[in-house]
Design an enzyme around this catalytic site. Structure first.
Site, mmCIF file in Angstrom:
data_model
loop_
_atom_site.group_PDB
_atom_site.id
_atom_site.type_symbol
_atom_site.label_atom_id
_atom_site.label_comp_id
_atom_site.label_asym_id
_atom_site.label_seq_id
_atom_site.Cartn_x
_atom_site.Cartn_y
_atom_site.Cartn_z
ATOM 1 N N THR A 135 0.830 -1.211 0.000
ATOM 2 C CA THR A 135 0.000 0.000 0.000
ATOM 3 C C THR A 135 0.864 1.260 0.000
ATOM 4 O OG1 THR A 135 -1.456 1.276 1.459
ATOM 5 C CG2 THR A 135 -0.097 -0.349 2.520
ATOM 6 N N ASP A 136 0.271 2.369 -0.452
ATOM 7 C CA ASP A 136 0.981 3.656 -0.373
ATOM 8 C C ASP A 136 1.053 4.175 1.065
ATOM 9 O OD1 ASP A 136 -1.691 4.338 -0.024
ATOM 10 O OD2 ASP A 136 -1.724 5.944 -1.518
ATOM 11 N N GLU A 137 0.263 3.556 1.969
ATOM 12 C CA GLU A 137 0.209 4.081 3.343
ATOM 13 C C GLU A 137 1.538 3.916 4.087
ATOM 14 O OE1 GLU A 137 -3.468 3.401 5.434
ATOM 15 O OE2 GLU A 137 -4.558 3.109 3.567
ATOM 16 N N TYR A 160 -1.770 -0.521 11.051
ATOM 17 C CA TYR A 160 -1.899 -1.172 9.732
ATOM 18 C C TYR A 160 -0.700 -0.852 8.846
ATOM 19 C CZ TYR A 160 -3.277 -1.625 4.807
ATOM 20 O OH TYR A 160 -3.285 -1.916 3.458
ATOM 21 N N LYS A 164 2.305 -3.264 7.339
ATOM 22 C CA LYS A 164 2.583 -3.444 5.907
ATOM 23 C C LYS A 164 4.030 -3.031 5.594
ATOM 24 C CE LYS A 164 0.182 -4.561 2.963
ATOM 25 N NZ LYS A 164 -0.184 -5.908 2.414
HETATM 26 P P1 NAD Z 1 -9.545 -7.422 2.258
HETATM 27 O O1 NAD Z 1 -9.549 -7.154 3.730
HETATM 28 O O2 NAD Z 1 -10.776 -7.147 1.460
HETATM 29 O O3 NAD Z 1 -9.195 -8.962 2.023
HETATM 30 C C1 NAD Z 1 -8.188 -9.639 2.711
HETATM 31 C C2 NAD Z 1 -8.303 -11.121 2.420
HETATM 32 O O4 NAD Z 1 -7.239 -11.777 3.140
HETATM 33 C C3 NAD Z 1 -9.618 -11.746 2.914
HETATM 34 O O5 NAD Z 1 -10.119 -12.625 1.928
HETATM 35 C C4 NAD Z 1 -9.212 -12.497 4.171
HETATM 36 O O6 NAD Z 1 -10.025 -13.636 4.427
HETATM 37 C C5 NAD Z 1 -7.784 -12.883 3.847
HETATM 38 N N1 NAD Z 1 -6.973 -13.080 5.058
HETATM 39 C C6 NAD Z 1 -6.863 -12.228 6.126
HETATM 40 N N2 NAD Z 1 -6.059 -12.764 7.065
HETATM 41 C C7 NAD Z 1 -5.630 -13.960 6.572
HETATM 42 C C8 NAD Z 1 -4.767 -14.970 7.057
HETATM 43 N N3 NAD Z 1 -4.186 -14.867 8.267
HETATM 44 N N4 NAD Z 1 -4.527 -16.044 6.270
HETATM 45 C C9 NAD Z 1 -5.116 -16.161 5.055
HETATM 46 N N5 NAD Z 1 -5.960 -15.258 4.558
HETATM 47 C C10 NAD Z 1 -6.213 -14.152 5.295
HETATM 48 O O7 NAD Z 1 -8.291 -6.654 1.702
HETATM 49 P P2 NAD Z 1 -8.100 -5.888 0.312
HETATM 50 O O8 NAD Z 1 -8.624 -4.510 0.441
HETATM 51 O O9 NAD Z 1 -8.573 -6.751 -0.794
HETATM 52 O O10 NAD Z 1 -6.503 -5.775 0.266
HETATM 53 C C11 NAD Z 1 -5.719 -6.824 -0.287
HETATM 54 C C12 NAD Z 1 -4.253 -6.442 -0.212
HETATM 55 O O11 NAD Z 1 -4.029 -5.238 -0.921
HETATM 56 C C13 NAD Z 1 -3.766 -6.194 1.214
HETATM 57 O O12 NAD Z 1 -2.470 -6.725 1.332
HETATM 58 C C14 NAD Z 1 -3.764 -4.675 1.348
HETATM 59 O O13 NAD Z 1 -2.786 -4.259 2.258
HETATM 60 C C15 NAD Z 1 -3.405 -4.273 -0.077
HETATM 61 N N6 NAD Z 1 -3.911 -2.947 -0.494
HETATM 62 C C16 NAD Z 1 -5.230 -2.615 -0.325
HETATM 63 C C17 NAD Z 1 -5.685 -1.380 -0.780
HETATM 64 C C18 NAD Z 1 -7.144 -0.985 -0.669
HETATM 65 O O14 NAD Z 1 -7.506 0.143 -1.025
HETATM 66 N N7 NAD Z 1 -8.040 -1.857 -0.222
HETATM 67 C C19 NAD Z 1 -4.794 -0.486 -1.388
HETATM 68 C C20 NAD Z 1 -3.453 -0.868 -1.543
HETATM 69 C C21 NAD Z 1 -3.029 -2.115 -1.106
HETATM 70 P P1 TYD Z 2 -10.634 4.052 4.432
HETATM 71 O O1 TYD Z 2 -11.588 3.623 3.372
HETATM 72 O O2 TYD Z 2 -10.710 3.405 5.783
HETATM 73 O O3 TYD Z 2 -9.174 3.923 3.815
HETATM 74 P P2 TYD Z 2 -7.731 4.431 4.412
HETATM 75 O O4 TYD Z 2 -7.908 4.961 5.767
HETATM 76 O O5 TYD Z 2 -6.954 3.168 4.399
HETATM 77 O O6 TYD Z 2 -7.263 5.445 3.436
HETATM 78 O O7 TYD Z 2 -10.809 5.621 4.659
HETATM 79 C C1 TYD Z 2 -10.643 6.535 3.587
HETATM 80 C C2 TYD Z 2 -10.731 7.934 4.168
HETATM 81 O O8 TYD Z 2 -12.072 8.141 4.643
HETATM 82 C C3 TYD Z 2 -9.840 8.164 5.379
HETATM 83 O O9 TYD Z 2 -9.355 9.507 5.322
HETATM 84 C C4 TYD Z 2 -10.767 7.990 6.569
HETATM 85 C C5 TYD Z 2 -12.100 8.461 6.043
HETATM 86 N N1 TYD Z 2 -13.299 7.796 6.613
HETATM 87 C C6 TYD Z 2 -14.352 8.573 7.116
HETATM 88 O O10 TYD Z 2 -14.313 9.813 7.107
HETATM 89 N N2 TYD Z 2 -15.458 7.934 7.609
HETATM 90 C C7 TYD Z 2 -15.545 6.572 7.635
HETATM 91 O O11 TYD Z 2 -16.577 6.035 8.139
HETATM 92 C C8 TYD Z 2 -14.470 5.792 7.109
HETATM 93 C C9 TYD Z 2 -14.529 4.287 7.112
HETATM 94 C C10 TYD Z 2 -13.367 6.449 6.601
#
Ligand code: NAD
Ligand code: TYD
Length: 354
Positions: A135-137, A160, A164
């Site tokens: 992630t970019d975070e 988080y 990561k």
């Molecule tokens: P998500 O929470 O929707 O899905 C996570 C998946 O991992 C689920 O299917 C869960 O069952 C599985 N999982 C969790 N713990 C586990 C374990 N101990 N063993 C096996 N499986 C397990 O997450 P997402 O949003 O799809 O993100 C996927 C990846 O991409 C993550 O690594 C996250 O850090 C990265 N990422 C997410 C975003 C975003 O905007 N959502 C952006 C950049 C990177």
């Molecule tokens: P989120 O979807 O949790 O992603 P991340 O924190 O990983 O970027 O949140 C996106 C942005 O929205 C973040 O600045 C937090 C804000 N946010 C709210 O204002 N209200 C909410 O209920 C949630 C879940 C997030």
């Protein structure tokens, strides 16, 4: 990596982004054997994959990446050529509530997968690859100006992003120390179908639809760079096949939005779709106590990915949001299933006291 037949373990394939990656690989590469490894936590849902579950090149293994024995035996059983690692605890607010769960899955789980690759690939790394999705975070927070590049120093602020960041360091350390071929990408916020409604966009869509308050943290001035999830899956495909080993690539939407503006845009899209008079849903906006350690702004410079591999986002944000809203409105059963039971408890714990 060439497109010759191979067996790929995709971890976290039942989650939001993972399900889009599995779908793309299963459909686009019928000669690959795709093994989705997922523990099916609250965030994992096999319904996300019902359109590919009967494909002959798709397999599912329920396993926890922190269970060393289970992971070793799956490496033994399937003889993986490559891993695309997405399994993680992924929600910042949950990481504030239970940080150690994030250390366990994101740090220990990643190290166990790397160690399994080291053990079963036995130093013979030709045509092997460990691809880590991050992630970019990890880069921390930007002020009003500037962008994250691949050279930006890591500066995570939430449990988080710290977990990561630690996992990213393990990936690069296994490359430097043991020579494991690795690739990595750091992506901005994704949106699209099958997104669990704990994250901003699906939570707001669900609350607008059900006429619940729309909880905006702080003043709503934090900025995120939004990318359509299918564009992220395409970036992973391109980097997996054509990216350079040992490198990381930033992936982003060139699409920055202040939270409050984004929530207002969603309200207006949904007023139209639900036949409500303009301005109706905006009245649900409620400013709530800010998230501790809340990063102000994320913005990705994806020039490297664009210049080296020709990737660009395919959709304009408004178009992607409309598609996303339509999916949620057409998939009421999905949202009903994932918001029953545990979700109510989580929602109450996080929002009732804000
Ligand atoms: P998500 O929470 O929707 O899905 C996570 C998946 O991992 C689920 O299917 C869960 O069952 C599985 N999982 C969790 N713990 C586990 C374990 N101990 N063993 C096996 N499986 C397990 O997450 P997402 O949003 O799809 O993100 C996927 C990846 O991409 C993550 O690594 C996250 O850090 C990265 N990422 C997410 C975003 C975003 O905007 N959502 C952006 C950049 C990177
Ligand atoms: P989120 O979807 O949790 O992603 P991340 O924190 O990983 O970027 O949140 C996106 C942005 O929205 C973040 O600045 C937090 C804000 N946010 C709210 O204002 N209200 C909410 O209920 C949630 C879940 C997030």
């Amino acid at each position: 990596m060439s497109t010759a037949a191979k067996t790929i373990m995709i971890t976290g394939g039942a989650g939001f982004i993972g399900s889009h990656v599995v779908r793309l690989f299963v459909k686009k590469y019928p000669n690959y054997k795709i093994v989705n490894l997922d523990a099916l936590t609250y965030a994992g849902n096999l319904e996300n994959l019902k359109d590919v579950q009967s494909s002959s090149n798709y397999f599912f293994e329920r396993a926890d990446i922190t269970n060393e024995e289970a992971i070793y035996s799956l490496f033994e059983k399937h003889q993986f050529d490559a891993v695309i690692h997405l399994a993680a605890e992924s929600h910042v607010d949950r990481s504030i509530m239970d940080p150690l769960a994030f250390v366990k899955t994101n740090v220990l789980g990643t190290a166990i997968l790397l160690n399994a690759a080291r053990k079963y690939w036995k130093g013979s790394y030709e045509n092997k690859l460990f691809y880590h999705v991050s992630t970019d975070e990890v880069y921390g927070s930007l002020g009003e100006e500037g962008f994250f590049t691949e050279e930006t120093p890591y500066d995570p602020h939430s449990p988080y992003s710290a977990s990561k960041a630690a996992s990213d360091h393990f990936v690069m350390a296994y490359h430097d120390t043991y020579g494991i071929p690795v690739k990595m990408s750091n992506c901005s916020n994704n949106y699209g179908s099958h997104h669990f409604p704990e994250k901003l966009i699906p939570l707001m869509i669900n609350n607008i639809k059900t006429n619940k308050p729309l909880p905006v943290y702080g003043k709503g001035e934090n900025v995120r760079d939004w990318l359509f999830v299918e564009d992220h899956a395409r970036a992973i495909d391109v980097i997996f096949h054509n990216g350079r080993v040992g490198e990381s690539y930033n992936v982003g939407g060139f699409n920055e939005w202040k939270n409050i503006d984004l929530v207002k845009l969603l309200c207006s899209i949904m007023d139209k779709k639900l036949g409500r008079p303009a301005g109706t849903s905006e009245q649900l906006i409620t400013y709530v106590t800010d998230r501790p350690g809340h990063d102000l702004r994320y913005a990705i410079d994806a020039t490297k990915l664009n210049k080296e591999l020709g990737w660009t986002p395919s959709l304009q944000f408004e178009e992607g949001l409309e598609k996303t809203v339509d999916w949620y409105l057409q998939n009421e059963e999905w949202i009903k299933n994932v918001t029953s039971g545990d979700y109510q408890k989580f929602y109450g714990e996080l929002y009732d006291k804000r």
